[in-house]
Design a protein around this motif. Structure first.
Motif, PDB file in Angstrom:
ATOM      1  N   VAL A 295      -7.521   8.013   7.443  1.00  0.00           N
ATOM      2  CA  VAL A 295      -8.207   6.720   7.443  1.00  0.00           C
ATOM      3  C   VAL A 295      -9.393   6.816   6.480  1.00  0.00           C
ATOM      4  N   THR A 296      -9.573   5.756   5.710  1.00  0.00           N
ATOM      5  CA  THR A 296     -10.650   5.709   4.710  1.00  0.00           C
ATOM      6  C   THR A 296     -11.509   4.486   4.995  1.00  0.00           C
ATOM      7  N   ILE A 297     -12.804   4.712   5.085  1.00  0.00           N
ATOM      8  CA  ILE A 297     -13.725   3.602   5.351  1.00  0.00           C
ATOM      9  C   ILE A 297     -14.395   3.196   4.046  1.00  0.00           C
ATOM     10  N   GLY A 298     -14.416   1.912   3.784  1.00  0.00           N
ATOM     11  CA  GLY A 298     -15.103   1.400   2.610  1.00  0.00           C
ATOM     12  C   GLY A 298     -16.285   0.540   3.028  1.00  0.00           C
ATOM     13  N   ILE A 299     -17.140   0.265   2.062  1.00  0.00           N
ATOM     14  CA  ILE A 299     -18.307  -0.566   2.341  1.00  0.00           C
ATOM     15  C   ILE A 299     -18.504  -1.543   1.194  1.00  0.00           C
ATOM     16  N   GLY A 300     -18.829  -2.773   1.509  1.00  0.00           N
ATOM     17  CA  GLY A 300     -18.998  -3.777   0.457  1.00  0.00           C
ATOM     18  C   GLY A 300     -19.409  -5.101   1.056  1.00  0.00           C
ATOM     19  N   TRP A 301     -19.128  -6.173   0.307  1.00  0.00           N
ATOM     20  CA  TRP A 301     -19.601  -7.485   0.751  1.00  0.00           C
ATOM     21  C   TRP A 301     -18.554  -8.607   0.633  1.00  0.00           C
ATOM     22  N   THR A 302     -17.687  -8.518  -0.380  1.00  0.00           N
ATOM     23  CA  THR A 302     -17.037  -9.715  -0.902  1.00  0.00           C
ATOM     24  C   THR A 302     -15.539  -9.562  -1.056  1.00  0.00           C
ATOM     25  N   TYR A 303     -14.768 -10.645  -0.770  1.00  0.00           N
ATOM     26  CA  TYR A 303     -13.446 -10.643  -1.382  1.00  0.00           C
ATOM     27  C   TYR A 303     -13.083 -12.031  -1.890  1.00  0.00           C
ATOM     28  N   THR A 426       3.120 -13.789  -4.500  1.00  0.00           N
ATOM     29  CA  THR A 426       2.474 -12.826  -5.402  1.00  0.00           C
ATOM     30  C   THR A 426       0.963 -13.057  -5.403  1.00  0.00           C
ATOM     31  N   THR A 427       0.363 -12.776  -4.260  1.00  0.00           N
ATOM     32  CA  THR A 427      -1.070 -13.003  -4.068  1.00  0.00           C
ATOM     33  C   THR A 427      -1.807 -11.680  -4.024  1.00  0.00           C
ATOM     34  N   TRP A 428      -3.042 -11.694  -4.421  1.00  0.00           N
ATOM     35  CA  TRP A 428      -3.885 -10.507  -4.359  1.00  0.00           C
ATOM     36  C   TRP A 428      -5.323 -10.928  -4.087  1.00  0.00           C
ATOM     37  N   PHE A 429      -6.132  -9.958  -3.648  1.00  0.00           N
ATOM     38  CA  PHE A 429      -7.570 -10.159  -3.469  1.00  0.00           C
ATOM     39  C   PHE A 429      -8.286  -9.133  -4.325  1.00  0.00           C
ATOM     40  N   VAL A 430      -9.373  -9.529  -4.985  1.00  0.00           N
ATOM     41  CA  VAL A 430     -10.289  -8.527  -5.550  1.00  0.00           C
ATOM     42  C   VAL A 430     -11.485  -8.457  -4.610  1.00  0.00           C
ATOM     43  N   THR A 431     -11.937  -7.246  -4.357  1.00  0.00           N
ATOM     44  CA  THR A 431     -13.087  -7.054  -3.468  1.00  0.00           C
ATOM     45  C   THR A 431     -14.056  -6.094  -4.130  1.00  0.00           C
ATOM     46  N   ASP A 432     -15.292  -6.095  -3.632  1.00  0.00           N
ATOM     47  CA  ASP A 432     -16.279  -5.151  -4.174  1.00  0.00           C
ATOM     48  C   ASP A 432     -16.458  -3.943  -3.256  1.00  0.00           C
ATOM     49  N   PHE A 433     -15.466  -3.672  -2.422  1.00  0.00           N
ATOM     50  CA  PHE A 433     -15.609  -2.557  -1.475  1.00  0.00           C
ATOM     51  C   PHE A 433     -15.458  -1.221  -2.188  1.00  0.00           C
ATOM     52  N   ARG A 434     -16.376  -0.332  -1.843  1.00  0.00           N
ATOM     53  CA  ARG A 434     -16.352   1.040  -2.356  1.00  0.00           C
ATOM     54  C   ARG A 434     -15.778   1.921  -1.268  1.00  0.00           C
ATOM     55  N   LEU A 435     -14.650   2.559  -1.557  1.00  0.00           N
ATOM     56  CA  LEU A 435     -13.990   3.379  -0.546  1.00  0.00           C
ATOM     57  C   LEU A 435     -14.578   4.781  -0.545  1.00  0.00           C
ATOM     58  N   GLY A 436     -14.795   5.317   0.664  1.00  0.00           N
ATOM     59  CA  GLY A 436     -15.355   6.659   0.796  1.00  0.00           C
ATOM     60  C   GLY A 436     -14.266   7.711   0.778  1.00  0.00           C
ATOM     61  N   ARG A 437     -14.591   8.860   1.323  1.00  0.00           N
ATOM     62  CA  ARG A 437     -13.656   9.980   1.391  1.00  0.00           C
ATOM     63  C   ARG A 437     -12.794   9.806   2.639  1.00  0.00           C
ATOM     64  N   GLY A 438     -11.500  10.051   2.516  1.00  0.00           N
ATOM     65  CA  GLY A 438     -10.607   9.898   3.659  1.00  0.00           C
ATOM     66  C   GLY A 438     -10.892  10.908   4.763  1.00  0.00           C
ATOM     67  N   VAL A 439     -10.612  10.477   6.008  1.00  0.00           N
ATOM     68  CA  VAL A 439     -10.770  11.348   7.184  1.00  0.00           C
ATOM     69  C   VAL A 439      -9.377  11.610   7.748  1.00  0.00           C
ATOM     70  N   LYS A 440      -9.078  12.853   8.012  1.00  0.00           N
ATOM     71  CA  LYS A 440      -7.728  13.185   8.492  1.00  0.00           C
ATOM     72  C   LYS A 440      -7.612  12.869   9.979  1.00  0.00           C
ATOM     73  N   VAL A 441      -6.763  11.922  10.275  1.00  0.00           N
ATOM     74  CA  VAL A 441      -6.538  11.477  11.663  1.00  0.00           C
ATOM     75  C   VAL A 441      -5.904  12.598  12.485  1.00  0.00           C
ATOM     76  N   ASP A 442      -5.056  13.392  11.832  1.00  0.00           N
ATOM     77  CA  ASP A 442      -4.334  14.456  12.538  1.00  0.00           C
ATOM     78  C   ASP A 442      -5.286  15.454  13.184  1.00  0.00           C
ATOM     79  N   ASP A 443      -6.492  15.593  12.636  1.00  0.00           N
ATOM     80  CA  ASP A 443      -7.473  16.537  13.204  1.00  0.00           C
ATOM     81  C   ASP A 443      -7.947  16.100  14.580  1.00  0.00           C
ATOM     82  N   TRP A 444      -7.639  14.841  14.936  1.00  0.00           N
ATOM     83  CA  TRP A 444      -8.138  14.305  16.199  1.00  0.00           C
ATOM     84  C   TRP A 444      -7.016  14.079  17.232  1.00  0.00           C
TER      85      TRP A 444
END
Lengths: 445, 132
Positions: A295-303, A426-444
């Motif tokens: 799982v990867t958490i991102g942070i931003g404001w807009t889409y 054929t739709t898409w969104f542009v967002t300003d979210f910056r994705l962080g480093r992934g966290v391994k779910v399997d570790d939990w």
């Protein structure tokens, strides 16, 4: 800022903290008690400070300190010269925090629902009450001990241990099932949600086998309110941010508008199965194996949505470029979320053989004027000092005439591509979210 | 009264029902009738920070060096512009105070040890801001 004032005070330099009236109470109360430990003397200016002309700032200086109600300059001089009070001379270990009980006093279910709302522990939708039996059942979803600390949350201050048990409590409240726990714990390791006066939000991207295990939706309506796991995982992140994260409006979070995205935090399962050949899932791009659950958490404001279908006369990458022009480009970050049909067109018709090719193309083609770039307050706050210090290309951008065009997404690695959706348009969104480093779910697990 | 037995449970139930009908017991009746639930506490207490004293204050600012430190919140013309006005005010009203305006090297999120070292060496007091 309080910590900088503290640094100077520890060097023997009397220091006044200056804050806008909207923020000063945080400095003199919560920040002092739980982060700083030093009773910094503050003055409060009228709000806003940024964006005001010099004549208004002159009135601020000649006017009243909104905290003491003395003339501003008198308040500043007093703060630097009036002798310390006994409280301001106090040094020592603070009193032990009153421990929170493990169980709340018994009450009727309706009363408990009301209590949880009154304490701002919910998103104001009804919760599943976290009885011991329900939490015990939830804990069966992980091999990790209830008392294990997933993360210590020291923002804003407080050093609160987020244990497996507390995560399970929030999971029950949100309506999770025990099999959700590994993903809940991975998400919990990144609590709390974005907290800024600018009204940030988060994005939660899930990759790997856990998507199918939990029945997550990466197809039609994946980003809408149509799937249990997508809804609940996003909700857990919010509830944990308010409970153990201790983010409460007006006390520890001051988002001026707030963000409606914080109800679900844009929880997305990437549609890995429909990626064109050569287009890798996000977690594999990060170096994880395809069979890892991440799982990867991102942070931003807009889409911003493309709204309609791709048109033959105007390639999708061109419209993405145009819409990205409106994003702040803070941190050179963007995340493009596209239906698999768009990814297929981009590869088969327009020659983008991998996600990185599109990222590079957008980095090289999105332009905006320097006036527009520096006109964004977050960009100015974060980058202007470095520009003034001479850091390139910021220094050149700061000196350039206002209508000069620049390519602000200077780092193509900051532009991420995700495929989500049901092959229906054929739709898409542009967002300003910056994705962080992934966290391994399997570790939990 | 001799010969008459009163069933207490029936009487209590009847009284409660009557009072409920009359709206006199309201939520109390509901609570007594409803099962009480015990739930787990979702929150954790926050640890308070160790308390430290402020440094001694100056007798006056006269003849002293005052640093105005811009933390860059809101961009390069927010606090900086306020400090320009402050410096102008002091030039008129407190001309024997030396004012030094400085910006942090990066944003308010990034520490600036060189700044603090300079102020400790060359300054006597500081204003730092403007947050918000």
């Amino acid at each position: 800022m309080g910590r900088f004032a503290k640094t100077l005070e520890l060097k023997g330099i009397p220091t006044v903290g200056a804050a806008a009236e909207t923020m000063v109470n945080y400095g003199i109360d919560y920040d002092f008690k739980y982060t700083n430990g030093m009773p910094i003397r503050y003055v409060a200016f009228p709000f806003p400070v940024a964006g005001q002309p010099p004549e208004v700032h002159k009135r601020y200086v000649e006017g009243e300190d909104r905290l003491s109600h003395k003339p501003m300059m008198t308040a500043i001089v007093d703060a630097l010269t009036k002798p310390l009070t006994e409280n301001e001379k106090f040094k020592g270990v603070p009193p032990e925090a009153q421990p929170e009980p493990r169980l709340l006093p018994p009450d009727a279910a309706d009363n408990l629902q009301q209590l949880f709302k009154e304490r701002d522990w919910t998103d104001y939708n009804p919760i599943i009450l976290p009885t011991e039996a329900r939490v015990q059942a939830m804990l069966k979803g992980t091999s990790h001990a209830p008392e294990e600390v997933v993360a210590t949350i020291n923002w804003p201050g407080g050093e609160r241990p987020l244990t497996v048990e507390k995560a399970a409590i929030a999971a029950v409240m949100a309506g999770a099932r025990p099999e959700f726990m590994p993903l809940v714990l991975a998400v919990a390791s990144r609590v709390p949600f974005g907290n800024s006066t600018s009204s940030m939000a988060n994005m939660i991207v899930v990759n790997g086998p856990i998507r199918k295990e939990l029945g997550m939706n990466s197809g039609t309506n994946a980003m809408g309110p149509h799937n249990e796991a997508n809804a609940v995982i996003g909700r857990v992140f919010t509830l944990l941010s308010k409970t153990v994260g201790n983010l409460h409006s007006g006390k520890t979070t001051f988002s001026t508008l707030g963000s409606n995205l914080q109800y679900n935090n844009l929880t997305i399962a990437e549609n890995e199965e429909l990626l064109p050949e050569g287009w890798l899932p996000l977690h594999v791009q990060m170096g994880f194996k395809p069979e890892d659950s991440v799982v990867t958490i991102g942070i931003g404001w807009t889409y911003i949505s493309s709204v309609g279908e791709v048109q033959i006369g105007y390639p999708p990458q061109n419209l993405m470029r145009d819409y990205m022009h409106a994003l702040s480009s803070s941190g050179s970050a963007a995340t493009i979320v596209m239906d698999p049909t768009v990814a297929k067109l981009l590869k088969d018709v327009h020659g983008f053989n991998k996600k990185e090719d599109l990222s590079a193309w957008l980095s090289g083609n999105v332009e905006k004027t320097v006036a527009s770039y520096w006109g964004n307050g977050v960009v100015s706050t974060v980058n202007s000092a470095m520009a003034l210090q001479g850091l390139e290309p910021l220094a050149t951008w700061l000196k350039a005439p206002p209508e000069t065009l620049i390519k602000p997404f200077s780092n193509p690695k900051g532009i991420q591509i995700l495929t989500v959706g049901g092959n229906i348009q054929t739709t898409w969104f542009v967002t300003d979210f910056r994705l962080g480093r992934g966290v391994k779910v399997d570790d939990w697990r | 009264m001799r010969g008459i037995t009163v069933n207490r449970k029936f009487l209590l139930s009847g009284v409660t029902t009557l009072l409920s009908v009359l709206g006199l017991t309201g939520g109390m009746a509901a609570v007594y009738a409803e099962e009480l639930v015990t739930v787990m506490n979702p929150i954790v207490e926050s640890k308070m920070a160790e308390r430290l004293p402020l440094s001694p204050r100056l007798d006056s600012l006269s003849g002293k060096t005052l640093y105005l430190v811009d933390i860059n919140w809101g961009g390069p013309q927010a606090a900086w512009s306020v400090y320009e006005q402050m410096e102008a005010w002091m030039a008129v009203h407190m001309p024997d105070v030396k004012v030094v305006r400085k910006r942090l090297a990066a944003s308010y999120m990034v520490d600036d040890p060189a700044m603090w070292a300079e102020i400790a060496e060359k300054g006597d007091a500081a204003i730092i801001g403007i947050a918000g």
